[in-house]
Design a protein around this motif. Structure first.
Motif, PDB file in Angstrom:
ATOM      1  N   LEU A  90      -1.827   5.319   2.168  1.00  0.00           N
ATOM      2  CA  LEU A  90      -2.203   3.943   2.423  1.00  0.00           C
ATOM      3  C   LEU A  90      -2.671   4.576   4.071  1.00  0.00           C
ATOM      4  O   LEU A  90      -2.197   4.999   4.726  1.00  0.00           O
ATOM      5  CB  LEU A  90      -1.603   2.782   2.612  1.00  0.00           C
ATOM      6  CG  LEU A  90      -1.051   2.232   1.273  1.00  0.00           C
ATOM      7  CD1 LEU A  90      -0.392   0.957   1.280  1.00  0.00           C
ATOM      8  CD2 LEU A  90      -2.396   1.877   0.358  1.00  0.00           C
ATOM      9  N   GLY A  91      -3.861   3.708   4.495  1.00  0.00           N
ATOM     10  CA  GLY A  91      -4.472   3.851   5.846  1.00  0.00           C
ATOM     11  C   GLY A  91      -5.947   4.612   5.895  1.00  0.00           C
ATOM     12  O   GLY A  91      -6.481   4.310   6.683  1.00  0.00           O
ATOM     13  N   GLU A  92      -6.397   4.971   4.792  1.00  0.00           N
ATOM     14  CA  GLU A  92      -7.664   5.726   4.616  1.00  0.00           C
ATOM     15  C   GLU A  92      -8.616   4.530   4.577  1.00  0.00           C
ATOM     16  O   GLU A  92      -9.824   4.766   5.159  1.00  0.00           O
ATOM     17  CB  GLU A  92      -7.586   6.439   3.399  1.00  0.00           C
ATOM     18  CG  GLU A  92      -8.964   7.384   3.261  1.00  0.00           C
ATOM     19  CD  GLU A  92      -9.904   6.703   2.530  1.00  0.00           C
ATOM     20  OE1 GLU A  92     -11.243   7.164   2.435  1.00  0.00           O
ATOM     21  OE2 GLU A  92      -9.914   5.611   1.805  1.00  0.00           O
ATOM     22  N   ARG A  93      -8.465   3.551   4.233  1.00  0.00           N
ATOM     23  CA  ARG A  93      -9.010   2.259   4.008  1.00  0.00           C
ATOM     24  C   ARG A  93      -8.385   0.856   4.254  1.00  0.00           C
ATOM     25  O   ARG A  93      -7.282   1.141   4.055  1.00  0.00           O
ATOM     26  CB  ARG A  93     -10.109   2.447   3.040  1.00  0.00           C
ATOM     27  CG  ARG A  93      -9.481   2.169   1.640  1.00  0.00           C
ATOM     28  CD  ARG A  93     -10.437   2.367   0.495  1.00  0.00           C
ATOM     29  NE  ARG A  93     -10.815   3.537   0.268  1.00  0.00           N
ATOM     30  CZ  ARG A  93     -12.269   3.817   0.350  1.00  0.00           C
ATOM     31  NH1 ARG A  93     -13.044   2.710  -0.026  1.00  0.00           N
ATOM     32  NH2 ARG A  93     -12.645   4.983   0.103  1.00  0.00           N
ATOM     33  N   GLY A  94      -9.214  -0.177   4.059  1.00  0.00           N
ATOM     34  CA  GLY A  94      -8.598  -1.291   4.422  1.00  0.00           C
ATOM     35  C   GLY A  94      -7.554  -1.487   2.968  1.00  0.00           C
ATOM     36  O   GLY A  94      -7.890  -0.824   1.877  1.00  0.00           O
ATOM     37  N   VAL A  95      -6.728  -2.567   2.917  1.00  0.00           N
ATOM     38  CA  VAL A  95      -5.714  -2.510   1.707  1.00  0.00           C
ATOM     39  C   VAL A  95      -5.597  -4.079   1.279  1.00  0.00           C
ATOM     40  O   VAL A  95      -5.193  -4.779   2.229  1.00  0.00           O
ATOM     41  CB  VAL A  95      -4.357  -1.844   1.918  1.00  0.00           C
ATOM     42  CG1 VAL A  95      -3.521  -2.331   3.221  1.00  0.00           C
ATOM     43  CG2 VAL A  95      -3.504  -2.125   0.544  1.00  0.00           C
ATOM     44  N   ASP A  96      -5.795  -4.636   0.145  1.00  0.00           N
ATOM     45  CA  ASP A  96      -5.493  -5.807  -0.327  1.00  0.00           C
ATOM     46  C   ASP A  96      -3.775  -5.852  -0.831  1.00  0.00           C
ATOM     47  O   ASP A  96      -3.592  -5.013  -2.016  1.00  0.00           O
ATOM     48  CB  ASP A  96      -6.274  -6.052  -1.398  1.00  0.00           C
ATOM     49  CG  ASP A  96      -7.645  -6.697  -0.756  1.00  0.00           C
ATOM     50  OD1 ASP A  96      -7.847  -6.687   0.343  1.00  0.00           O
ATOM     51  OD2 ASP A  96      -8.407  -7.232  -1.709  1.00  0.00           O
ATOM     52  N   LYS A 116       2.299  -1.095   9.699  1.00  0.00           N
ATOM     53  CA  LYS A 116       1.548  -1.705  10.730  1.00  0.00           C
ATOM     54  C   LYS A 116       0.032  -1.152  10.620  1.00  0.00           C
ATOM     55  O   LYS A 116      -0.546  -0.948  11.427  1.00  0.00           O
ATOM     56  CB  LYS A 116       1.982  -1.362  12.034  1.00  0.00           C
ATOM     57  CG  LYS A 116       3.447  -1.833  12.202  1.00  0.00           C
ATOM     58  CD  LYS A 116       4.012  -1.573  13.824  1.00  0.00           C
ATOM     59  CE  LYS A 116       5.226  -2.098  13.971  1.00  0.00           C
ATOM     60  NZ  LYS A 116       5.820  -1.775  15.206  1.00  0.00           N
ATOM     61  N   LEU A 117      -0.451  -0.939   9.404  1.00  0.00           N
ATOM     62  CA  LEU A 117      -1.862  -1.016   9.066  1.00  0.00           C
ATOM     63  C   LEU A 117      -2.878  -1.959   9.600  1.00  0.00           C
ATOM     64  O   LEU A 117      -2.477  -3.225   9.873  1.00  0.00           O
ATOM     65  CB  LEU A 117      -2.249  -0.753   7.668  1.00  0.00           C
ATOM     66  CG  LEU A 117      -1.411   0.245   6.875  1.00  0.00           C
ATOM     67  CD1 LEU A 117      -1.704   0.395   5.381  1.00  0.00           C
ATOM     68  CD2 LEU A 117      -1.622   1.632   7.591  1.00  0.00           C
ATOM     69  N   ALA A 118      -3.769  -1.693  10.215  1.00  0.00           N
ATOM     70  CA  ALA A 118      -4.580  -2.576  11.159  1.00  0.00           C
ATOM     71  C   ALA A 118      -5.475  -3.557   9.767  1.00  0.00           C
ATOM     72  O   ALA A 118      -5.759  -4.666  10.390  1.00  0.00           O
ATOM     73  CB  ALA A 118      -5.700  -1.866  11.902  1.00  0.00           C
ATOM     74  N   ASP A 119      -6.032  -3.143   9.009  1.00  0.00           N
ATOM     75  CA  ASP A 119      -6.868  -4.009   7.882  1.00  0.00           C
ATOM     76  C   ASP A 119      -6.072  -4.191   6.676  1.00  0.00           C
ATOM     77  O   ASP A 119      -6.285  -3.299   5.723  1.00  0.00           O
ATOM     78  CB  ASP A 119      -7.942  -2.988   7.808  1.00  0.00           C
ATOM     79  CG  ASP A 119      -9.090  -3.797   6.845  1.00  0.00           C
ATOM     80  OD1 ASP A 119      -8.975  -4.968   6.636  1.00  0.00           O
ATOM     81  OD2 ASP A 119     -10.332  -3.302   6.626  1.00  0.00           O
ATOM     82  N   VAL A 120      -5.340  -5.206   6.786  1.00  0.00           N
ATOM     83  CA  VAL A 120      -4.287  -5.712   5.503  1.00  0.00           C
ATOM     84  C   VAL A 120      -4.873  -7.113   5.230  1.00  0.00           C
ATOM     85  O   VAL A 120      -4.923  -7.939   6.102  1.00  0.00           O
ATOM     86  CB  VAL A 120      -2.936  -5.697   5.811  1.00  0.00           C
ATOM     87  CG1 VAL A 120      -2.369  -6.007   4.961  1.00  0.00           C
ATOM     88  CG2 VAL A 120      -2.413  -4.026   6.351  1.00  0.00           C
ATOM     89  N   ARG A 121      -5.305  -7.382   3.875  1.00  0.00           N
ATOM     90  CA  ARG A 121      -5.613  -8.835   3.562  1.00  0.00           C
ATOM     91  C   ARG A 121      -4.250  -8.916   2.562  1.00  0.00           C
ATOM     92  O   ARG A 121      -3.833  -8.230   1.379  1.00  0.00           O
ATOM     93  CB  ARG A 121      -6.532  -8.707   2.492  1.00  0.00           C
ATOM     94  CG  ARG A 121      -8.068  -8.845   3.546  1.00  0.00           C
ATOM     95  CD  ARG A 121      -9.005  -9.505   2.694  1.00  0.00           C
ATOM     96  NE  ARG A 121      -9.027  -9.030   1.244  1.00  0.00           N
ATOM     97  CZ  ARG A 121      -9.815  -9.699   0.258  1.00  0.00           C
ATOM     98  NH1 ARG A 121     -10.548 -10.822   0.882  1.00  0.00           N
ATOM     99  NH2 ARG A 121      -9.990  -9.025  -0.890  1.00  0.00           N
TER     100      ARG A 121
END
Length: 394
Positions: A90-96, A116-121
């Motif tokens: 994880l971390g290569e792109r956003g994650v749901d 602490k990923l930046a783009d998490v839904r």
């Protein structure tokens, strides 16, 4: 306190083990099944590696894993397998992140607060419900449980996952594998542990990777340190030996042998479809009982979402639902305790973080006859506890 007039059923379940993990052993199991385990031998010896490979090969055959997917045995049960995938990929792109019960919530916490990923839904639903799967974007990475072990709610299928997705799907399938149909072409990472539907021993996880997952591992380098037991690459290349019977750390050869025994039993039963049919038949016993019983209902609201393995129930009798939350929980625990003391059913209480009620494992290693014998005891225990509650209030 005066005794209540209810008569205990004459027949007890042949096997009272209805725990949702570790789950009941396969029918007929005895410790003699482990007699040929390679205890005292190195797991890296030729015969040791052969037994590990046997466990991998049986997993592919019984679970019907595609030929181009890799299978590895990893440390720390299903938890270790899920964490290994999340920290490595994880971390290569956003994650749901999907969550509708305790374990899904745990993965949310790890991604949001530890990685602490930046783009998490975070897409959530309450116990007994399923999130709106149409809101999931599979061009992002997705982490979800196929079957919510603590809520009895499962995804009905993988139709909501695009075949041409850009993201990876990481599926915690630990209480679904072998009992529910997994749509492998829609899944890039699949994890489970032997202690669930196979009734195996704990502490080891199984990690299954699609070619897309392998490509992610080899193309993406996380900007965080990885503990040794999480490392699946070296020099930017997959550690292929992990998926060729060379485990990251030392496995228990007793556990390996026990897993082999369980899967060989599954093959003799008729393979994957037969195991799924056993779980479905077990669920039907419980569903038929609920249909004619007025004091209990499934925690899962929608029939399409109900698990056939970790079956969760709410007590809906009006006299009990009128109590405060703590007293409702105490009532459910009293039923569990009564049946435990009678040697009828062990470990059937709701998960500690779930709504109060009952949870009964109905996976493939359970016999339908044991569940048929259990349901009259559930009615008896309810009647006894309600009568005791009424007398105490008088």
């Amino acid at each position: 306190m005066a005794s209540t007039p209810h008569t205990a059923p004459a027949v007890k379940p042949a096997n009272p083990n209805f725990s949702s993990g570790p789950c009941a052993k396969r029918p007929g199991w005895t410790v003699e099944a482990l007699a040929n385990a390679l205890v005292g031998r190195s797991h890296r010896s030729k015969p040791g590696k052969a037994r590990i490979q046997r466990a991998i090969d049986l997993t592919r055959e019984l679970l019907e894993v595609p030929a181009d997917y890799l299978i590895g045995i990893v440390p720390a049960s299903d938890t270790g397998a899920v964490e290994m995938a999340m920290w490595s990929m994880l971390g290569e792109r956003g994650v749901d992140m999907l969550a509708w019960e305790s374990f899904g919530e745990g993965w949310v916490t790890d991604v949001a607060k530890q990685l602490k990923l930046a783009d998490v839904r975070i897409i959530k639903a309450g116990y007994g419900e399923l999130p709106d799967l149409n809101t999931v974007d599979t061009d992002r990475d997705v982490v979800f449980t196929w079957n919510g072990t603590t809520s009895g709610v499962r995804v009905p299928n993988a139709d909501w996952i695009k075949a041409d997705r850009k993201g990876l799907t990481i599926c915690d399938a630990t209480s679904a594998a072998f009992a529910q149909k997994l749509d492998f072409p829609k899944l890039d990472v699949v994890t489970f542990s032997w202690q669930k539907a196979l009734g195996g021993e704990a502490a080891h996880g199984v990690l299954i990777l699609s070619p897309r997952a392998v490509a992610r591992l080899e193309s993406f380098k996380p900007d965080r340190p990885l503990p040794k037991i999480f490392r699946l690459t070296k020099g930017g290349k997959l550690l292929g030996e992990v998926f060729e019977a060379a485990t990251i750390n030392t496995p228990s050869m007793l556990c390996i042998e026990d897993a082999i025994d369980a899967m060989e039993w599954g093959m003799k039963e008729g393979g994957l479809k037969a195991l799924q049919a056993r779980a479905d038949a077990n669920f039907k016993v419980l569903a038929d009982w609920v249909a004619k019983t007025d004091w209990v209902e499934f925690l899962a609201r929608d029939t399409a979402f109900r698990s056939n393995t970790s079956v969760c129930f709410s007590i809906v009798d009006s006299g009990i639902t009128a109590l405060d939350t703590d007293k409702q929980a105490a009532f459910a625990k009293a039923i569990v305790s009564r049946l435990d003391k009678a040697g009828v059913a062990y470990d059937i209480g709701a998960y500690k973080d779930a709504p109060s009620g009952l949870r009964i494992w109905a996976g493939s290693t359970i016999e339908a006859a044991s569940l048929s014998a259990l349901t009259p005891w559930l009615d008896f225990a309810f009647a006894e506890e309600k009568a005791a509650l009424t007398q105490a209030a008088a």
